[in-house]
Design an enzyme around this catalytic site. Structure first.
Site, PDB file in Angstrom:
ATOM      1  N   ARG A  66      19.307  13.003  15.195  1.00  0.00           N
ATOM      2  CA  ARG A  66      19.408  14.327  14.601  1.00  0.00           C
ATOM      3  C   ARG A  66      20.558  14.384  13.611  1.00  0.00           C
ATOM      4  NH1 ARG A  66      16.855  18.495  17.324  1.00  0.00           N
ATOM      5  NH2 ARG A  66      17.570  19.717  15.532  1.00  0.00           N
ATOM      6  N   GLY A 122       2.617   5.181   4.422  1.00  0.00           N
ATOM      7  CA  GLY A 122       2.146   5.883   5.601  1.00  0.00           C
ATOM      8  C   GLY A 122       0.716   5.493   5.908  1.00  0.00           C
ATOM      9  N   GLU A 123       0.257   5.867   7.088  1.00  0.00           N
ATOM     10  CA  GLU A 123      -1.109   5.563   7.482  1.00  0.00           C
ATOM     11  C   GLU A 123      -2.097   6.357   6.637  1.00  0.00           C
ATOM     12  OE1 GLU A 123      -1.492   6.338  11.601  1.00  0.00           O
ATOM     13  OE2 GLU A 123      -0.015   4.841  12.233  1.00  0.00           O
ATOM     14  N   ALA A 124      -3.349   5.918   6.643  1.00  0.00           N
ATOM     15  CA  ALA A 124      -4.395   6.641   5.930  1.00  0.00           C
ATOM     16  C   ALA A 124      -4.495   8.067   6.465  1.00  0.00           C
ATOM     17  CB  ALA A 124      -5.729   5.917   6.082  1.00  0.00           C
ATOM     18  N   HIS A 171       0.846  -1.196   0.000  1.00  0.00           N
ATOM     19  CA  HIS A 171       0.000   0.000   0.000  1.00  0.00           C
ATOM     20  C   HIS A 171       0.879   1.242   0.000  1.00  0.00           C
ATOM     21  CE1 HIS A 171      -3.346   2.638   0.683  1.00  0.00           C
ATOM     22  NE2 HIS A 171      -2.809   3.086   1.804  1.00  0.00           N
ATOM     23  N   ASP A 224      -1.847   3.646  -4.662  1.00  0.00           N
ATOM     24  CA  ASP A 224      -2.649   2.799  -3.776  1.00  0.00           C
ATOM     25  C   ASP A 224      -2.172   1.350  -3.698  1.00  0.00           C
ATOM     26  OD1 ASP A 224      -4.900   2.598  -1.954  1.00  0.00           O
ATOM     27  OD2 ASP A 224      -5.768   1.276  -3.463  1.00  0.00           O
ATOM     28  N   GLU A 230      -5.742   9.068  -6.600  1.00  0.00           N
ATOM     29  CA  GLU A 230      -6.895   9.482  -5.793  1.00  0.00           C
ATOM     30  C   GLU A 230      -6.434  10.444  -4.713  1.00  0.00           C
ATOM     31  OE1 GLU A 230      -9.456   9.694  -2.443  1.00  0.00           O
ATOM     32  OE2 GLU A 230      -7.755   8.309  -2.367  1.00  0.00           O
ATOM     33  N   GLY A 233      -1.174  11.966   4.051  1.00  0.00           N
ATOM     34  CA  GLY A 233      -0.838  12.920   2.990  1.00  0.00           C
ATOM     35  C   GLY A 233      -0.042  12.337   1.844  1.00  0.00           C
ATOM     36  N   LYS A 234      -0.125  11.037   1.641  1.00  0.00           N
ATOM     37  CA  LYS A 234       0.650  10.401   0.567  1.00  0.00           C
ATOM     38  C   LYS A 234       0.240  10.925  -0.811  1.00  0.00           C
ATOM     39  CE  LYS A 234      -0.631   6.248   1.717  1.00  0.00           C
ATOM     40  NZ  LYS A 234      -1.435   6.561   2.908  1.00  0.00           N
TER      41      LYS A 234
END
Length: 316
Positions: free
Chosen positions: A251, A158-160, A143, A182, A207, A163-164
């Site tokens: 860092r 990244g999670e739903a 995904h 997707d 999408e 902002g992908k």
């Protein structure tokens, strides 16, 4: 993901390229070759006639047929029966040689596909071996959004809601290219190569929440999309940690690691998503940093070495 191919599918896929014609054994068109049970075993996917370690696709050239002709009638019958009992996906006769009647009858009786081709043996071997290896190669769907950034394949995960898609849209406006949104599919075509492609249903589409489905090819032109790309880097978008890190080493080096995909460890860079951060610029910088590291240039290691040298010079 399990992959397989039937005799009918292989015939249709290679009929024009190899000039295949069906001579016998048409009842075996649904005979199936599965990746998990064949690729790791000793027999090859395709090869010249071998009665001891039978190949999955047996190629019969002039020498193989001459060898069969030289056998005694009973030995010839036993050899042909043994070939059929090994359940090959298909038998292929080269150079449109006349098919022996006993071989044709055995193929019809056992339901073993028997094909004729005008090509030479080595041409058939090269084409069929490559095609079967690609078709049956291990594959997985991940995904995310798969893009070409600075000529290398980058998977944005990244999670739903992280902002992908918005990031992909901004990268497209900056001249980078979309491979798949997707559900990109990755195939291990070599020990160290993952080839990423887009499912036919999703080709050219992206999408974006609030905008719906966008046709990238129509909006940005043909150069904004790419059919496939090798996966070289994963950029993972994540929410920032609420607690401070116990040390400041990240860092210097950034949040880098690897992600295991099929049999490969793919470099992974994690970017925290926070208001005001320009993720497109950060993703471009992460890609440039990865390119530098592949060339043996590590800015963090250079800084640490420079700092150590400075401390040594100042130590009395």
């Amino acid at each position: 993901m399990n992959t397989s191919i039937t005799a009918r599918e292989l015939f249709e896929q290679q009929r024009e390229r190899l000039g295949l014609r069906w001579a016998a054994g048409k009842s075996g068109e649904k005979r199936e070759l599965e990746a998990g049970n064949t690729v790791s075993r000793r027999p090859s996917l395709a090869g010249y006639l071998n009665a001891i370690y039978p190949n999955k696709v047996q190629i019969l050239g002039t020498e193989e047929l001459s060898w069969l002709d030289a056998l005694e009638p009973r030995q010839r019958w036993e050899t042909i029966e043994k070939i059929m009992q090994s359940h090959p996906l298909a038998l292929v006769l080269t150079r449109n040689q006349p098919c022996p009647e006993d071989l044709r009858a055995a193929a019809d009786e056992s339901g073993t596909p028997l094909w004729l081709s005008p090509k030479r043996g080595h041409e058939l071997l090269n084409h069929l071996s490559y095609h079967l290896a690609r078709t049956l190669a291990p594959r997985v769907i991940l995904h995310g959004v798969f893009m070409e950034i600075y000529s290398i394949g980058v998977l944005i995960t990244g999670e739903a809601g992280s902002g992908k898609s918005e990031l992909a849209l901004e990268l497209l406006s900056r001249g980078h290219r979309l491979v798949a949104d997707d559900a990109p599919e990755f195939t291990q075509i070599a020990p160290d190569v993952l080839d990423g492609t887009c499912p036919e249903l999703l080709q050219d589409l992206l999408e974006v929440r609030g905008l719906g489905v966008l046709n990238v090819r129509e909006m940005f032109g043909d150069t904004a999309v790419k059919k496939n790309k090798y996966l070289r880097l994963i950029v993972h978008l994540t929410k920032p940690m609420t607690e401070p890190t116990p040390h400041g080493y990240e860092r210097l080096t950034g949040d880098s690691g690897t992600r295991h995909v099929l049999d490969l460890d793919v470099p992974l860079i994690t970017l925290p998503v926070m208001p005001g951060r320009n993720l497109a610029v950060l993703t471009e910088a992460a890609t440039r940093l990865h390119i530098l590291r592949t060339k043996g240039i590590d800015p963090a290691a250079m800084f640490i070495a420079r700092h150590s040298n400075l401390l040594e010079r100042r130590t009395p």
